[in-house]
Design an enzyme around this catalytic site. Structure first.
Site, PDB file in Angstrom:
ATOM      1  N   TYR A 155       0.865  -1.175   0.000  1.00  0.00           N
ATOM      2  CA  TYR A 155       0.000   0.000   0.000  1.00  0.00           C
ATOM      3  C   TYR A 155       0.901   1.225   0.000  1.00  0.00           C
ATOM      4  CZ  TYR A 155      -3.537   3.406   1.309  1.00  0.00           C
ATOM      5  OH  TYR A 155      -4.372   4.496   1.321  1.00  0.00           O
ATOM      6  N   ASP A 235       9.531   3.722   0.069  1.00  0.00           N
ATOM      7  CA  ASP A 235       8.371   4.332   0.705  1.00  0.00           C
ATOM      8  C   ASP A 235       8.513   4.096   2.201  1.00  0.00           C
ATOM      9  OD1 ASP A 235       5.989   4.920   1.902  1.00  0.00           O
ATOM     10  OD2 ASP A 235       4.732   3.946   0.389  1.00  0.00           O
ATOM     11  N   LYS A 256       3.136  10.843   7.672  1.00  0.00           N
ATOM     12  CA  LYS A 256       2.612  10.422   8.977  1.00  0.00           C
ATOM     13  C   LYS A 256       3.101  11.322  10.116  1.00  0.00           C
ATOM     14  CE  LYS A 256       0.692   6.388   7.477  1.00  0.00           C
ATOM     15  NZ  LYS A 256      -0.748   6.193   7.353  1.00  0.00           N
TER      16      LYS A 256
HETATM   17  N1  PMP Z   1       2.757   4.706   2.002  1.00  0.00           N
HETATM   18  C1  PMP Z   1       2.607   3.898   3.048  1.00  0.00           C
HETATM   19  C2  PMP Z   1       3.637   2.838   3.280  1.00  0.00           C
HETATM   20  C3  PMP Z   1       1.525   4.037   3.915  1.00  0.00           C
HETATM   21  O1  PMP Z   1       1.384   3.210   4.961  1.00  0.00           O
HETATM   22  C4  PMP Z   1       0.594   5.080   3.679  1.00  0.00           C
HETATM   23  C5  PMP Z   1      -0.594   5.326   4.584  1.00  0.00           C
HETATM   24  N2  PMP Z   1      -1.042   4.279   5.347  1.00  0.00           N
HETATM   25  C6  PMP Z   1       0.790   5.894   2.564  1.00  0.00           C
HETATM   26  C7  PMP Z   1       1.894   5.692   1.765  1.00  0.00           C
HETATM   27  C8  PMP Z   1      -0.159   6.983   2.246  1.00  0.00           C
HETATM   28  O2  PMP Z   1      -0.058   8.044   3.120  1.00  0.00           O
HETATM   29  P1  PMP Z   1      -1.288   9.056   3.282  1.00  0.00           P
HETATM   30  O3  PMP Z   1      -2.383   8.303   3.936  1.00  0.00           O
HETATM   31  O4  PMP Z   1      -0.723  10.166   4.104  1.00  0.00           O
HETATM   32  O5  PMP Z   1      -1.638   9.495   1.891  1.00  0.00           O
END
Ligand code: PMP
Length: 418
Positions: A155, A235, A256
């Site tokens: 994700y 990521d 985050k």
């Molecule tokens: N990348 C990862 C690994 C995530 O866990 C998340 C959110 N859970 C995101 C990207 C997306 O971040 P946001 O919800 O701030 O768009």
């Protein structure tokens, strides 16, 4: 029978939370399914909260829960860290929405670049999703290629989701190549087969099940990406709180907790790569965003990194997570497995970690729901899918309470879990 045990737990939940049920009903009239953030939904209706304080949340029905979810990692500072609240207050005192530069942008950027070796230059976004979108756009322009390798179960944001093993229906239509996470040789072959612009990967598969990548996998990605002229993008939206891995990516995305709990994302890399976004240059790539430099996120982020999150506190948080995971695995006794790294973890029904992209198993889903509702009954808040992310105000004593509640659930339901 597990169905009976679950029905009983859900009935207790319904009796205890009439105000959450009423909220869901009212919200449904104006929000699809009463929801504006799909991950928060669970049947029969999701729990809703009125307030948070330190490590605790209070539901609309007035019950206190210990917050072991930590806002899916964004809540690392807890709900009321005074230095974060002061920083937000100070930002508000100076007024909102300048529509011009401010003096906080470079200060947060300096803190991020000092913290993360991969970041020589950094740009801010409003979310982790956007940070990934912009990093991928940069990789495509830099390499002149189109294909992007991602991993089943990963994700990377609302429009960058591969949880089922395929791009979700709302995932942006890049030329995706799908690989199997942590499979060294099959992934090496894929990288050699394709002309990849980028490899986008989490050092720990977060939402996909809190499954850490092996050192060998990350080292292979680094080696093959360099040989192929492909950009390696980590990521680290969830994992930036964990100890740094031996491999340094070309681009790194975060988000985050890094704005103290306010909305945020950022992507960064070498001056050479990130320089493509330099507006002083002819033909620069354009990266906009009204709230990219909003003073509330910047101010809270600076206070958190400068005044709260020392290396020692972060190391202690991750060590506490390691201890909690060990305790949960002892209590789980092979019936439930807890995977993860440091302060991130996921409770899996069954004896091992399951990648989210593995075929769904109805019995495992029932077990997951049973454990979730029983933990709620014990006043412990985690993600419905089983994920926990520790925050700074979570103490060893609170971890012991959680582990004891978990052990009691295993003991009570041992026959249906087996
Ligand atoms: N990348 C990862 C690994 C995530 O866990 C998340 C959110 N859970 C995101 C990207 C997306 O971040 P946001 O919800 O701030 O768009």
């Amino acid at each position: 029978m597990i169905e009976t045990a679950l029905a009983d737990a859900v009935a207790r939940y319904e009796r205890r939370n009439p105000n959450s049920a009423a909220r869901a009903e009212r919200a449904e009239r104006v929000l699809p399914g009463g929801n504006t953030r799909s991950i928060l939904h669970f049947d029969p209706f999701p729990l809703a909260f009125a307030r948070g304080e330190g490590p605790y949340l209070t539901s609309l029905d007035g019950d206190r829960y210990t917050d072991f979810l930590g806002e899916f990692t964004a809540g690392l500072y807890g709900h009321s860290e005074p230095k974060i609240l002061d920083a937000i207050g100070n930002a508000l005192d100076r007024g909102l929405s300048f529509g011009g530069h401010n003096e906080l942008e470079h200060e947060l950027a300096e803190l991020l670049c000092a913290r993360f070796e991969a970041m020589e230059l950094v740009r801010f976004t409003n979310s982790g999703t956007e940070a990934n979108l912009m990093a991928l756009a940069l990789a495509l322009h830099h390499t002149g290629r189109r294909e992007i390798l991602v991993f089943r179960g990963a994700y990377h944001g609302g429009v960058l989701a591969f949880g089922s093993g395929e791009p979700s229906p709302v995932t942006v239509p890049h030329a995706w190549v799908l690989g199997d996470y942590d499979d060294v040789e099959a992934t090496r072959a894929l990288i050699r087969e394709h002309e990849l612009a980028a490899i986008l990967v989490e050092p720990v598969l977060g939402s996909g099940g809190c499954i850490p990548a092996s050192d060998a996998f990350l080292a292979m990605l680094r080696e093959e990406a360099t040989a192929a002229g492909t950009l390696l993008v980590f990521d680290e939206v969830m994992t930036s709180r964990l100890p740094r891995r031996a491999v340094t990516p070309d681009l790194m995305t975060v988000g985050k907790y890094l704005a103290g709990g306010m909305s945020f994302g950022a992507f960064g890399g070498s001056a050479k790569l990130m320089g493509r976004y330099d507006p002083k240059r002819p033909g620069a790539l354009f990266h906009a965003g009204t709230f990219n430099n909003n003073v509330v996120s910047l101010s809270a982020g600076i206070a958190g990194l400068r005044d709260v999150l020392t290396d020692e506190r972060l190391a202690a948080l991750n060590a506490r997570g390691d201890r909690l995971r060990d305790a949960l695995n002892r209590a789980g006794d092979g019936l439930l497995h807890t995977s993860g790294s440091g302060s991130l973890m996921t409770i899996h029904p069954g004896p091992r970690a399951y990648n989210a992209s593995e075929p769904p198993d109805p019995r495992r889903e029932l077990v997951k729901r049973l454990v979730f509702f029983e933990l709620l009954d014990a006043g412990q808040w985690i993600a419905a899918r089983g994920m926990l992310a520790l925050s700074l105000p979570i103490t060893d004593a609170l971890c012991d309470e959680f582990a004891n509640a978990f052990a009691a659930i295993v003991a009570r339901h041992r026959d249906v879990l087996a």
